[in-house]
Design an enzyme around this catalytic site. Sequence first.
Site, mmCIF file in Angstrom:
data_model
loop_
_atom_site.group_PDB
_atom_site.id
_atom_site.type_symbol
_atom_site.label_atom_id
_atom_site.label_comp_id
_atom_site.label_asym_id
_atom_site.label_seq_id
_atom_site.Cartn_x
_atom_site.Cartn_y
_atom_site.Cartn_z
ATOM 1 N N HIS A 164 0.816 -1.217 0.000
ATOM 2 C CA HIS A 164 0.000 0.000 0.000
ATOM 3 C C HIS A 164 0.850 1.269 0.000
ATOM 4 O O HIS A 164 0.333 2.348 -0.240
ATOM 5 C CB HIS A 164 -0.931 0.015 1.222
ATOM 6 C CG HIS A 164 -2.006 -1.024 1.152
ATOM 7 N ND1 HIS A 164 -3.337 -0.728 0.981
ATOM 8 C CD2 HIS A 164 -1.947 -2.378 1.191
ATOM 9 C CE1 HIS A 164 -4.051 -1.840 0.947
ATOM 10 N NE2 HIS A 164 -3.231 -2.862 1.073
ATOM 11 N N ASP A 377 3.644 9.630 -0.722
ATOM 12 C CA ASP A 377 2.463 8.884 -0.297
ATOM 13 C C ASP A 377 2.158 7.826 -1.353
ATOM 14 O O ASP A 377 2.161 8.137 -2.553
ATOM 15 C CB ASP A 377 1.272 9.869 -0.188
ATOM 16 C CG ASP A 377 0.232 9.408 0.819
ATOM 17 O OD1 ASP A 377 0.132 8.194 1.056
ATOM 18 O OD2 ASP A 377 -0.490 10.273 1.358
HETATM 19 C C1 G6P Z 1 -0.966 3.319 6.129
HETATM 20 C C2 G6P Z 1 -0.497 1.888 5.932
HETATM 21 C C3 G6P Z 1 -1.467 0.894 6.566
HETATM 22 C C4 G6P Z 1 -1.743 1.301 8.003
HETATM 23 C C5 G6P Z 1 -2.251 2.729 8.078
HETATM 24 C C6 G6P Z 1 -2.511 3.201 9.520
HETATM 25 O O1 G6P Z 1 -2.060 3.583 5.345
HETATM 26 O O2 G6P Z 1 -0.318 1.610 4.565
HETATM 27 O O3 G6P Z 1 -0.931 -0.411 6.517
HETATM 28 O O4 G6P Z 1 -2.681 0.415 8.585
HETATM 29 O O5 G6P Z 1 -1.283 3.581 7.499
HETATM 30 O O6 G6P Z 1 -1.370 3.040 10.308
HETATM 31 P P1 G6P Z 1 -1.334 2.088 11.584
HETATM 32 O O7 G6P Z 1 0.103 1.999 11.935
HETATM 33 O O8 G6P Z 1 -2.159 2.776 12.602
HETATM 34 O O9 G6P Z 1 -1.939 0.753 11.211
#
Ligand code: G6P
Length: 468
Positions: A164, A377
Amino acid sequence: MTLNPAELVVVSNRLPLDVTFSDDGKVSYGRSPGGLVAALDPVLRQSGGAWVGWPGAPDFSFEPVELDGLTSIPVQLSGDEIAEYYEGFSNATLWPLYHDVITPPEYHREWHEAYRAVNYKFAVAAANVAAPGGTIWVHDYQLQLVPAMVRELRPDVRIGFFNHIPFPPEALFAQLPWRREILMGLLGADLIGFQRSQDAGNFRSCVRRLTGLTTRGHSILAPAPGGGRREVISGAFPISIDSASVDALARRPSVQARSRAIRAELGNPDRILFGVDRLDYTKGISHRLKAYEELLREGRLKVPGVVMVQIASPSRDNVSAYQALRDDVETTVGRIAGDFGSLGSPAIHYLHQNQPPEEMAALYLAADVMLVTALRDGMNLVAKEYVASRVDGRGALILSEFTGAADELRQAILVNPHDIDGLKAAILRATTLEVPRQRRRMQALRRRVLEHDVSAWASSFLRALAAS
Ligand code: G6P
């Protein structure tokens, strides 16, 4: 609960489940909203799917639960594992390395050990539930070793991986002491998807230079268990949002009324500038605040004609770079508020809080100028949500060229957020863009976002995986 074998198993660091604890100690589970769940829901139900992930709290687990046809399988993580695998290797090593080393990545051997051990836990949980010949779809940078681990455990299943976040150029990726292991981990998959073709290209050059394997177009010849070669396909699959739901939310009379109320609460300014991000140093929040502050200082924007709303959702607050960022952003916000506001007419509203989707839709509708100024991003779904919310065809989107979204949303006002003068010019242009021009741009942006939604993304990835 006895687990039925699942034809499709999704594996991601976080389980898409809201777990709540009541005062009497009871635990209840609800489906958490989110584009990825919404997109995969029909196919997961159809195939009796399962989702493997961390429930989000230390030392917490439960028996697998089935909610609306989807089985959630928790992977329990201890406090140490969270500190070393999640906060450490995932978010203080890989995250900064993959985002252009905006902040310096830290390399610690014990973090890497924890990453490997936790990836193995996820791989075992997925391998245990997948039906013979089924499909396992692994998500994101926290789990890059899982594809090869699953292939060892379950050579019969088809394995997809989707990243992602960006994949860095070889010059940066080469810093990683465990670079070969990560590449070989990913190459356990049959299909490796990225947000942009640039990311897929970076990955293939890393593979060529750092593993010596041969690539041909989109395909890579990887070693097969027992000798020989197997073909791994890599490519770009830009993710999107559940556009129709966001559009429908923004059409609700209650949301439109809330949007008008927000405008009135902000003092009916001529222009509302809006930013919403996880509080992350990749998002360029400080750059946009600097541009806004300079415009106010030079008198080229004036309060109360203009007001900025910045929502920063709390994120990774045990990681030191995030703590430093919070201090920096909040100092700047305080200075802007102190220097340019007056009683009843603040120059900036800042919320370090999450907002529910209805409030977000109302804010998007109220925002004359949307500021997406990320320094790097993978995609940036806020930009797409803003566009899908503008059912009135108005508004102006300022979008950093360093986002995956910039590949698709060409009619946005594209900026290099490092160029503060350029950013200031873009803000002035956006605040003075005439309505017919807003409409012309927004129409083209909406066409793109409404056609390429998250379910089109999921189907195209799964189709390519089935054909690989
Ligand atoms: C990004 C990453 C995700 C992640 C999200 C929130 O979008 O690609 O994998 O879940 O951030 O971050 P966190 O560390 O809270 O899961």
